[in-house]
Write a protein that holds these residues in place. Structure first.
Motif, mmCIF file in Angstrom:
data_model
loop_
_atom_site.group_PDB
_atom_site.id
_atom_site.type_symbol
_atom_site.label_atom_id
_atom_site.label_comp_id
_atom_site.label_asym_id
_atom_site.label_seq_id
_atom_site.Cartn_x
_atom_site.Cartn_y
_atom_site.Cartn_z
ATOM 1 N N GLN A 1 0.659 -1.006 -0.414
ATOM 2 C CA GLN A 1 -0.180 -0.022 -0.217
ATOM 3 C C GLN A 1 1.425 1.227 -0.015
ATOM 4 O O GLN A 1 0.737 1.987 -0.064
ATOM 5 C CB GLN A 1 -1.428 0.151 1.082
ATOM 6 C CG GLN A 1 -1.275 -1.455 1.218
ATOM 7 C CD GLN A 1 -2.777 -1.776 1.062
ATOM 8 O OE1 GLN A 1 -3.660 -0.780 0.063
ATOM 9 N NE2 GLN A 1 -3.207 -2.940 0.998
ATOM 10 N N CYS A 2 2.486 0.824 0.114
ATOM 11 C CA CYS A 2 3.210 2.978 0.864
ATOM 12 C C CYS A 2 3.940 3.049 -0.345
ATOM 13 O O CYS A 2 3.588 4.256 -1.019
ATOM 14 C CB CYS A 2 4.127 2.265 1.454
ATOM 15 S SG CYS A 2 4.725 0.393 1.230
ATOM 16 N N CYS A 3 3.883 1.872 -1.614
ATOM 17 C CA CYS A 3 4.601 2.759 -2.779
ATOM 18 C C CYS A 3 3.624 1.972 -3.873
ATOM 19 O O CYS A 3 3.276 1.405 -3.786
ATOM 20 C CB CYS A 3 5.957 2.552 -3.006
ATOM 21 S SG CYS A 3 6.614 2.808 -1.402
ATOM 22 N N SER A 4 4.433 2.486 -5.318
ATOM 23 C CA SER A 4 3.823 1.516 -6.830
ATOM 24 C C SER A 4 4.719 1.592 -7.886
ATOM 25 O O SER A 4 5.766 2.674 -7.558
ATOM 26 C CB SER A 4 2.957 2.591 -7.275
ATOM 27 O OG SER A 4 2.438 3.377 -7.068
ATOM 28 N N GLU B 1 9.011 3.003 -6.962
ATOM 29 C CA GLU B 1 9.169 3.556 -5.888
ATOM 30 C C GLU B 1 9.035 2.017 -4.732
ATOM 31 O O GLU B 1 8.909 1.325 -4.728
ATOM 32 C CB GLU B 1 7.794 4.451 -5.730
ATOM 33 C CG GLU B 1 7.473 5.983 -6.311
ATOM 34 C CD GLU B 1 6.114 5.876 -5.733
ATOM 35 O OE1 GLU B 1 6.066 7.391 -5.356
ATOM 36 O OE2 GLU B 1 5.474 4.923 -5.334
ATOM 37 N N ILE B 2 10.057 2.173 -3.906
ATOM 38 C CA ILE B 2 10.020 2.080 -2.702
ATOM 39 C C ILE B 2 10.469 2.086 -1.313
ATOM 40 O O ILE B 2 10.450 3.894 -1.695
ATOM 41 C CB ILE B 2 11.389 0.880 -2.607
ATOM 42 C CG1 ILE B 2 13.239 1.061 -2.395
ATOM 43 C CG2 ILE B 2 11.200 -0.066 -4.072
ATOM 44 C CD1 ILE B 2 14.060 0.423 -2.549
ATOM 45 N N CYS B 3 10.244 1.906 -0.417
ATOM 46 C CA CYS B 3 10.311 2.660 1.096
ATOM 47 C C CYS B 3 11.063 1.337 2.236
ATOM 48 O O CYS B 3 11.233 0.423 2.133
ATOM 49 C CB CYS B 3 9.711 3.199 1.705
ATOM 50 S SG CYS B 3 8.024 2.330 1.968
ATOM 51 N N SER B 4 11.475 1.991 3.552
ATOM 52 C CA SER B 4 11.788 0.709 4.084
ATOM 53 C C SER B 4 10.555 0.353 4.379
ATOM 54 O O SER B 4 10.666 -1.045 5.477
ATOM 55 C CB SER B 4 12.127 1.646 5.438
ATOM 56 O OG SER B 4 11.518 2.347 6.041
ATOM 57 N N LYS B 5 9.483 0.293 4.297
ATOM 58 C CA LYS B 5 8.233 -1.166 4.566
ATOM 59 C C LYS B 5 8.116 -1.359 3.827
ATOM 60 O O LYS B 5 8.166 -3.270 4.342
ATOM 61 C CB LYS B 5 6.844 0.053 4.811
ATOM 62 C CG LYS B 5 6.715 0.961 6.254
ATOM 63 C CD LYS B 5 4.975 1.797 5.720
ATOM 64 C CE LYS B 5 5.278 2.279 6.913
ATOM 65 N NZ LYS B 5 3.824 3.306 6.363
ATOM 66 N N CYS B 6 7.968 -1.620 2.535
ATOM 67 C CA CYS B 6 8.265 -2.796 1.487
ATOM 68 C C CYS B 6 9.518 -3.088 0.494
ATOM 69 O O CYS B 6 9.148 -4.053 0.480
ATOM 70 C CB CYS B 6 7.403 -1.733 0.210
ATOM 71 S SG CYS B 6 7.780 -1.048 -0.865
ATOM 72 N N TRP B 7 10.579 -3.142 2.007
ATOM 73 C CA TRP B 7 11.456 -3.680 1.591
ATOM 74 C C TRP B 7 11.721 -5.112 2.751
ATOM 75 O O TRP B 7 12.277 -5.545 1.682
ATOM 76 C CB TRP B 7 12.840 -2.283 2.230
ATOM 77 C CG TRP B 7 14.301 -3.288 1.765
ATOM 78 C CD1 TRP B 7 14.982 -3.647 2.776
ATOM 79 C CD2 TRP B 7 14.431 -3.622 0.406
ATOM 80 N NE1 TRP B 7 15.381 -4.257 1.400
ATOM 81 C CE2 TRP B 7 16.116 -4.649 0.607
ATOM 82 C CE3 TRP B 7 14.355 -3.130 -0.796
ATOM 83 C CZ2 TRP B 7 16.580 -4.759 -0.838
ATOM 84 C CZ3 TRP B 7 14.830 -3.470 -1.770
ATOM 85 C CH2 TRP B 7 16.314 -4.048 -1.993
HETATM 86 ZN ZN LIG Z 1 6.921 1.453 0.516
#
Ligand SMILES: [Zn+2]
Length: 413
Positions: free
Chosen positions: A120-123, A126-132
Motif C-alpha cells: 500500500q505504501c508505494c507503487s 518506488e520503494i520505501c523501508s516498509k515494503c523492503w
Molecule cells: Zn513502500
C-alpha cells in the motif's frame, strides 16, 4: 532520485571502473578455479553503452582483458550471461546450431513491482523501508530453501540497485543444471499464482501442508504483525478489509465484516480472524501478502542475462552490492552508495592526501584495492570477498579428490 544526476554518469563511471570496481575478486569469482577448460573465455558479457546501445556476446581471454575493455568503454550497465560451447565473441563464425549455452549460475530475480497489488505504501518504481521487508522475507525464504532443500552452498545475494534483489547460486553441479531442472526448482518455489485478474492467488491443499510451505510460513510469521498489520495496515479501512475478505470463504464473510467494524485497527481485526480458527485461510492470506514473487523466466533459461554485481544502476546511480545475509534484517537499500557518492569520497581522500592526481603504471592495481577500502563500498566488497574465498576452498577439495599430484603442482607446494 535525489542527489544523482544521470548526465554526469560518463565521468563518474570512468573513475569508478578505474579505481573502485573490484576487478580482482570479480575475475577470481568467474574463473571458478579454472577447473574447466577456457571457462572464463566462454562466458558471455553484455554491455549497455550510452544512448541505450546494447552489445551482446562479448567475451574475453582473461579477467585483465575484461577489465581493460570495461575501462575503455565505460558501460552504463554490465550483464552476465551463460558459458557457451565456444567463445561468444566468435558466435557468428561457429557452424549454426553448434553455438550452445552450456552452463550458468542458477539465478533469481525478485522485484518489488510484482507486489503492487499487496503493498500500500508505494507503487511501480518506488520503494520505501516498509515494503523492503518483502525483499527481506523473500531472501530468508528462498535462501533457506536453496541450502536446506537443494543442498546449495555458494549463494551470492545482490541488491539490484533499485527495487529488487538478485541471487546467484554458484555451486559446480548447479551451474550444469539443464533448463528442465531449473524449471522444476522454480515451480517448487512458485506459490503466488495468477496475474492482475486473479483475486485469490494462493490456494493450499486441504489436508497436508508441505514442509517447504511450513518453513516459509515460519519466516512470514516472524514479520507479519510488524510488516503487514502495523506497516501496511492491511485491515486498516473498509476497502482494505474487503480485499482480505475476498480471500475468505463466502460463508464467513458477513460475520467477519460485522466484527471488523467493531474494531479500530488491523491488529485487532486480525485477532478476530484468528479466533475463527480458519488456520488454512489465515495461512493463504499471509502467503498472498508476503510470499516471494519470482520472475520465472530469468531462472528457467540458461542463456538469460542478469545484471552483474557491482554494476551501477543507470537511473539511481546505486551500485549493485552484495548483501550480507548475517545482517540481512539491517540491510538498507537507501544506505547503498551511489557512484557519485563514491567518487566524492575518492575526491576527499585525494584532497586529504594532498594529491588529487591519479598515478599510472605498475602501482595501479594495488592502488585500486586500497582505493575502495577507503570508501563506503568497502563493507560490500568484504561480503563479496568472503563469498569468493568460500568457493575457492571448495575447489581445493575438488582438486584433491581428482588428482593428488595435480594439487601439489597447482598449489605451488
Ligand atoms: Zn513502500
Amino acid at each position: 532520485m535525489a542527489g544523482f544526476d544521470p548526465g554526469s554518469l560518463p565521468d563518474l563511471l570512468r573513475l569508478y571502473y578505474r579505481r573502485l570496481f573490484p576487478f580482482g575478486l570479480y575475475g577470481r569469482w568467474l574463473r571458478y578455479g579454472d577447473v574447466s577448460k577456457n571457462y572464463f573465455q566462454r562466458r558471455e558479457f553484455s554491455f549497455t553503452l550510452h544512448d541505450d546501445i546494447y552489445v551482446r556476446y562479448q567475451s574475453f581471454n582473461s579477467p585483465q582483458e575484461l577489465e581493460k575493455e570495461i575501462q575503455n568503454t565505460c558501460p552504463y550497465k554490465i550483464d552476465i550471461g551463460a558459458v557457451y560451447s565456444h567463445k561468444p565473441i566468435q558466435h557468428n563464425t561457429v557452424h549454426m546450431g553448434a553455438f550452445q549455452a552450456q552452463e550458468k549460475e542458477l539465478v533469481f530475480d525478485i522485484d518489488l513491482t510484482d507486489y503492487d497489488d499487496v503493498r500500500q505504501c508505494c507503487s511501480s518504481a518506488e520503494i520505501c523501508s516498509k515494503c523492503w521487508t518483502l525483499m527481506t522475507m523473500a531472501i530468508h525464504i528462498i535462501d533457506r530453501t536453496l541450502v536446506e532443500d537443494f543442498g546449495i552452498q555458494h549463494r551470492l545475494w545482490v541488491y539490484s540497485g533499485r527495487r529488487g534483489v538478485h541471487c546467484w547460486a554458484c555451486d559446480d553441479p548447479v551451474r550444469k543444471w539443464s533448463s528442465t531442472l531449473r524449471s522444476a526448482v522454480v515451480e517448487y518455489l512458485f506459490l503466488v499464482k495468477g496475474g492482475e485478474g486473479t483475486i485469490k492467488k494462493v490456494t493450499l491443499s486441504d489436508n497436508h501442508v508441505h514442509p517447504f510451505i511450513r518453513a516459509s510460513l515460519d519466516v512470514v510469521t516472524r514479520y507479519f504483525k510488524e510488516y503487514a498489520l502495523v506497516g501496511q495496515d492491511i485491515l486498516g479501512d473498509k476497502d482494505k478489509c474487503e480485499k482480505v475478505l475476498a480471500l475468505i470463504p463466502e460463508a464467513d464473510r458477513d460475520f467477519l465484516r460485522m466484527e471488523f467494524c467493531k474494531k479500530t485497527n488491523s491488529v485487532q481485526r486480525w485477532e478476530v480472524l484468528q479466533k475463527k480458527k480458519m488456520v488454512h485461510t489465515e495461512r493463504e492470506i499471509m502467503l498472498q501478502y508476503c510470499f516471494p514473487r519470482l520472475d520465472m523466466n530469468v531462472s528457467k533459461g540458461i542463456n538469460h542475462l542478469l545484471k552483474s554485481p557491482f554494476s551501477v544502476h543507470p537511473k539511481t546511480g546505486r551500485i549493485s552490492v552484495p548483501i550480507d545475509l548475517k545482517k540481512l534484517d539491517d540491510f538498507d537499500p537507501f544506505a547503498v552508495p551511489t557512484v557519485s557518492h563514491l567518487c566524492h569520497e575518492l575526491d576527499m581522500i585525494g584532497k586529504g592526501e594532498g594529491n588529487g592526481k591519479e598515478t599510472e603504471g605498475p602501482q595501479e592495481s594495488s592502488r585500486k584495492s586500497r582505493d575502495y577500502k577507503k570508501t563506503s563500498l568497502a563493507p560490500y566488497v568484504k561480503v563479496f570477498e568472503q563469498f569468493v574465498e568460500e568457493m575457492e576452498k571448495s575447489y581445493k577439495g575438488q582438486r584433491l579428490k581428482g588428482n593428488g599430484k595435480g594439487l601439489l603442482e597447482s598449489e605451488g607446494c
